[in-house]
Design a protein around this motif. Structure first.
Motif, mmCIF file in Angstrom:
data_model
loop_
_atom_site.group_PDB
_atom_site.id
_atom_site.type_symbol
_atom_site.label_atom_id
_atom_site.label_comp_id
_atom_site.label_asym_id
_atom_site.label_seq_id
_atom_site.Cartn_x
_atom_site.Cartn_y
_atom_site.Cartn_z
ATOM 1 N N LEU A 38 112.596 2.554 12.126
ATOM 2 C CA LEU A 38 113.532 1.909 11.202
ATOM 3 C C LEU A 38 114.485 2.908 10.566
ATOM 4 O O LEU A 38 115.614 2.572 10.232
ATOM 5 N N ALA A 39 114.014 4.134 10.373
ATOM 6 C CA ALA A 39 114.848 5.172 9.766
ATOM 7 C C ALA A 39 114.256 6.527 10.113
ATOM 8 O O ALA A 39 113.049 6.657 10.326
ATOM 9 N N ALA A 40 115.119 7.533 10.141
ATOM 10 C CA ALA A 40 114.678 8.901 10.388
ATOM 11 C C ALA A 40 115.628 9.844 9.666
ATOM 12 O O ALA A 40 116.818 9.556 9.539
ATOM 13 N N GLN A 41 115.065 10.931 9.177
ATOM 14 C CA GLN A 41 115.892 11.926 8.499
ATOM 15 C C GLN A 41 115.338 13.315 8.762
ATOM 16 O O GLN A 41 114.154 13.564 8.615
ATOM 17 N N GLN A 42 116.218 14.204 9.144
ATOM 18 C CA GLN A 42 115.877 15.606 9.386
ATOM 19 C C GLN A 42 116.081 16.383 8.093
ATOM 20 O O GLN A 42 116.959 16.073 7.295
ATOM 21 N N PHE A 43 115.243 17.404 7.872
ATOM 22 C CA PHE A 43 115.421 18.262 6.705
ATOM 23 C C PHE A 43 114.932 19.671 7.016
ATOM 24 O O PHE A 43 114.139 19.864 7.921
ATOM 25 N N GLU A 44 115.443 20.632 6.264
ATOM 26 C CA GLU A 44 115.001 22.016 6.381
ATOM 27 C C GLU A 44 114.063 22.322 5.222
ATOM 28 O O GLU A 44 114.360 21.987 4.072
ATOM 29 N N SER A 45 112.970 22.993 5.522
ATOM 30 C CA SER A 45 111.934 23.220 4.519
ATOM 31 C C SER A 45 112.398 24.074 3.343
ATOM 32 O O SER A 45 111.864 23.945 2.247
ATOM 33 N N ASN A 46 113.396 24.933 3.535
ATOM 34 C CA ASN A 46 113.843 25.759 2.412
ATOM 35 C C ASN A 46 114.902 25.060 1.565
ATOM 36 O O ASN A 46 115.323 25.583 0.551
#
Length: 79
Positions: A38-46
């Motif tokens: 239904l949804a997806a989001q990429q992120f960087e841990s820092n």
């Protein structure tokens, strides 16, 4: 790569200048019943954390009357 540099690389891995590793992760909301994401989001841990990303996705979806299954990270008292 000489053996000293290789040992240093193995010891330090992919550390950044501040000493922390930066990982790119993906959070997704999957509907088992419908068989789709239904949804997806990429992120960087820092730059962001998984807790905040999940909260943002769930608020955007505005889902009511559904059951969510999440890992133990999301079972925090102050979340």
């Amino acid at each position: 790569m000489d053996s000293n540099r290789w040992q240093k690389y193995q010891r330090n891995g992919y550390r950044t200048q501040n000493g922390y590793q930066n990982f790119v992760s993906l959070v997704s909301v999957y509907s088992h019943q419908q068989g789709v994401v239904l949804a997806a989001q990429q992120f960087e841990s820092n730059k962001s954390g998984e807790l905040k990303v999940v909260q943002t996705i769930l608020e955007a979806l505005q889902l009511e009357g559904v059951v969510f299954t999440m890992d133990a990270l999301h079972c925090q008292k102050n979340y």
